[in-house]
Design a protein around this motif. Structure first.
Motif, PDB file in Angstrom:
ATOM      1  N   GLU A  71       0.829  -1.203   0.000  1.00 15.77           N
ATOM      2  CA  GLU A  71       0.000   0.000   0.000  1.00 15.77           C
ATOM      3  C   GLU A  71       0.865   1.256   0.000  1.00 15.77           C
ATOM      4  O   GLU A  71       0.559   2.238  -0.679  1.00 15.77           O
ATOM      5  N   ARG A  72       1.957   1.216   0.752  1.00 14.71           N
ATOM      6  CA  ARG A  72       2.868   2.364   0.798  1.00 14.71           C
ATOM      7  C   ARG A  72       3.503   2.612  -0.561  1.00 14.71           C
ATOM      8  O   ARG A  72       3.654   3.768  -0.997  1.00 14.71           O
ATOM      9  N   ARG A  73       3.898   1.541  -1.254  1.00 17.09           N
ATOM     10  CA  ARG A  73       4.479   1.706  -2.588  1.00 17.09           C
ATOM     11  C   ARG A  73       3.461   2.294  -3.561  1.00 17.09           C
ATOM     12  O   ARG A  73       3.822   3.068  -4.455  1.00 17.09           O
ATOM     13  N   ARG A  74       2.209   1.927  -3.398  1.00 19.36           N
ATOM     14  CA  ARG A  74       1.165   2.383  -4.309  1.00 19.36           C
ATOM     15  C   ARG A  74       0.718   3.818  -4.030  1.00 19.36           C
ATOM     16  O   ARG A  74       0.482   4.603  -4.955  1.00 19.36           O
ATOM     17  N   LEU A  75       0.609   4.171  -2.748  1.00 17.45           N
ATOM     18  CA  LEU A  75       0.032   5.457  -2.365  1.00 17.45           C
ATOM     19  C   LEU A  75       1.048   6.455  -1.821  1.00 17.45           C
ATOM     20  O   LEU A  75       0.718   7.625  -1.634  1.00 17.45           O
ATOM     21  N   GLY A  76       2.271   5.984  -1.549  1.00 19.15           N
ATOM     22  CA  GLY A  76       3.242   6.863  -0.930  1.00 19.15           C
ATOM     23  C   GLY A  76       3.141   6.805   0.588  1.00 19.15           C
ATOM     24  O   GLY A  76       2.265   6.145   1.140  1.00 19.15           O
ATOM     25  N   PRO A  77       4.020   7.518   1.283  1.00 21.71           N
ATOM     26  CA  PRO A  77       4.018   7.473   2.747  1.00 21.71           C
ATOM     27  C   PRO A  77       2.795   8.169   3.342  1.00 21.71           C
ATOM     28  O   PRO A  77       2.244   9.098   2.754  1.00 21.71           O
ATOM     29  N   ARG A  78       2.386   7.697   4.497  1.00 25.10           N
ATOM     30  CA  ARG A  78       1.297   8.325   5.241  1.00 25.10           C
ATOM     31  C   ARG A  78       1.849   9.556   5.956  1.00 25.10           C
ATOM     32  O   ARG A  78       2.998   9.550   6.419  1.00 25.10           O
ATOM     33  N   PRO A  79       1.076  10.662   6.055  1.00 24.28           N
ATOM     34  CA  PRO A  79       1.574  11.871   6.710  1.00 24.28           C
ATOM     35  C   PRO A  79       2.088  11.598   8.119  1.00 24.28           C
ATOM     36  O   PRO A  79       1.542  10.761   8.845  1.00 24.28           O
ATOM     37  N   ALA A  80       3.140  12.312   8.502  1.00 27.92           N
ATOM     38  CA  ALA A  80       3.773  12.077   9.809  1.00 27.92           C
ATOM     39  C   ALA A  80       2.787  12.305  10.956  1.00 27.92           C
ATOM     40  O   ALA A  80       2.788  11.558  11.940  1.00 27.92           O
ATOM     41  N   ARG A  81       1.959  13.328  10.840  1.00 26.15           N
ATOM     42  CA  ARG A  81       0.994  13.613  11.907  1.00 26.15           C
ATOM     43  C   ARG A  81       0.014  12.455  12.067  1.00 26.15           C
ATOM     44  O   ARG A  81      -0.319  12.059  13.191  1.00 26.15           O
ATOM     45  N   ALA A  82      -0.429  11.886  10.945  1.00 19.41           N
ATOM     46  CA  ALA A  82      -1.353  10.760  11.003  1.00 19.41           C
ATOM     47  C   ALA A  82      -0.682   9.535  11.617  1.00 19.41           C
ATOM     48  O   ALA A  82      -1.293   8.784  12.384  1.00 19.41           O
ATOM     49  N   GLN A  83       0.590   9.329  11.293  1.00 20.09           N
ATOM     50  CA  GLN A  83       1.307   8.186  11.866  1.00 20.09           C
ATOM     51  C   GLN A  83       1.501   8.342  13.365  1.00 20.09           C
ATOM     52  O   GLN A  83       1.520   7.352  14.105  1.00 20.09           O
ATOM     53  N   LEU A  84       1.627   9.573  13.837  1.00 22.95           N
ATOM     54  CA  LEU A  84       1.720   9.808  15.276  1.00 22.95           C
ATOM     55  C   LEU A  84       0.417   9.406  15.961  1.00 22.95           C
ATOM     56  O   LEU A  84       0.431   8.795  17.040  1.00 22.95           O
ATOM     57  N   PHE A  85      -0.704   9.739  15.333  1.00 23.46           N
ATOM     58  CA  PHE A  85      -1.997   9.292  15.849  1.00 23.46           C
ATOM     59  C   PHE A  85      -2.062   7.761  15.867  1.00 23.46           C
ATOM     60  O   PHE A  85      -2.555   7.161  16.825  1.00 23.46           O
ATOM     61  N   ASP A  86      -1.566   7.132  14.794  1.00 23.41           N
ATOM     62  CA  ASP A  86      -1.590   5.672  14.706  1.00 23.41           C
ATOM     63  C   ASP A  86      -0.794   5.038  15.850  1.00 23.41           C
ATOM     64  O   ASP A  86      -1.235   4.070  16.469  1.00 23.41           O
TER      65      ASP A  86
END
Length: 306
Positions: A71-86
């Motif tokens: 999914e990361r290869r297809r869509l690119g990295p998830r925003p840093a702020r969103a990953q902090l929430f994750d």
């Protein structure tokens, strides 16, 4: 191209592929159905709370990591702020897993799943404090009924199921529910993007670390409990964690807080039926009455959004 439509319960994408393009109500209902069987599989595994919580995360990551990388290869990295929430949500999820597993041992799988629904009371309060989303008058009127139902269902009030530990069960179940509410709330704040598997993978990784540490300090963690327990935990991880959370994330981002909590009501209803039919659990009359109160209270609260 996806068409953005805004409703009273959030922003939806029409025409999108994958879970993010499906009806949030359908996604939440499907996730609830998957989660409802989790407690039954934990009890069948026969392992302690720390082992169950840690291994369910490890087993889930086996399925999640390859899909998340694709999914990361297809869509690119998830925003840093969103990953902090994750990550933060995942840490709370690990706490939830450990306490909930212990609650299953103390009061049974069906009642433990009912107790987990204390999140229905906590989730709208978090939304009120952080985002100023008001839960509505119905919520405040039915909150005492909901809490009374939880107390009856656990056996803390009335007659508990023989052999259960209602006091510790309700404490651990309530702690799990509060942690789960925090997970749901942070997932909703960090959701809404195109990524569906990546946030679940990051949260599961954080949950594995948290549950591993907490479990090791409290109950101990057995990394090799045998093929039988591993099999039950693997089934639970696939359906009750991987599939359920992948479906739940996009749904929470597009539903009002009280509506989200109400749709998760299917969890205790189905878990109660599964516990009685497949595990031979026999809740007492007062515990059944408490379950009914919980169902009615949440149903009444959910009507505020319609």
């Amino acid at each position: 191209m996806a068409v953005m439509t805004t409703t009273g319960e959030g922003t939806q994408q029409a025409g999108s592929a994958g879970p993010a393009g499906r009806s949030p109500v359908v996604l939440a209902v499907a996730a609830s159905a998957c989660i409802s069987a989790s407690a039954m599989f934990v009890k069948l595994s026969g392992v302690n709370a720390g082992t169950a919580a840690f291994l369910r995360c490890v087993l889930a990551l086996v399925a999640l990591v390859p899909v998340a990388l694709a999914e990361r290869r297809r869509l690119g990295p998830r925003p840093a702020r969103a990953q902090l929430f994750d990550l933060t949500a995942g840490a709370l999820l690990g706490v939830d897993f450990v306490f909930w597993a212990q609650s299953i041992h103390d009061v049974g799988s069906s009642i433990a799943t009912v107790l987990l629904n204390i999140q229905i009371a906590v989730f709208p309060l978090l939304a009120l404090v952080v985002t100023r989303t008001r839960p509505g008058a119905r919520y405040w009127r039915t909150l005492p009924v909901l809490l009374l139902g939880v107390a009856l269902a656990s056996g803390a009030i009335g007659h508990p199921e023989p052999g259960s530990s209602p006091v510790s069960g309700v404490l651990y179940g309530a702690a799990a529910g509060v942690a789960f509410a925090g997970y749901l709330f942070l997932t909703r704040l960090g959701g809404g993007g195109a990524h569906t598997v990546h946030p679940v993978c990051v949260s599961t990784l954080a949950a594995g670390v948290t549950s591993g540490v907490l479990g090791a300090l409290w109950t101990g963690v057995d990394p090799a409990p045998g093929w039988g327990p591993l099999g039950w935990l693997a089934v639970m991880s696939l359906f009750g964690q991987v599939l359920a959370l992948v479906l739940l994330g996009p749904a929470l981002a597009r539903l009002a807080p009280v509506t989200s909590a109400a749709l998760l009501l299917l969890q205790p209803v189905l878990a109660l039926a599964l516990g009685v039919v497949f595990l031979g659990e026999r809740p007492t009359v007062t515990q059944f009455a408490g379950c009914v109160l919980v169902v009615l209270a949440v149903w009444h609260t959910s009507r505020a959004d319609h």
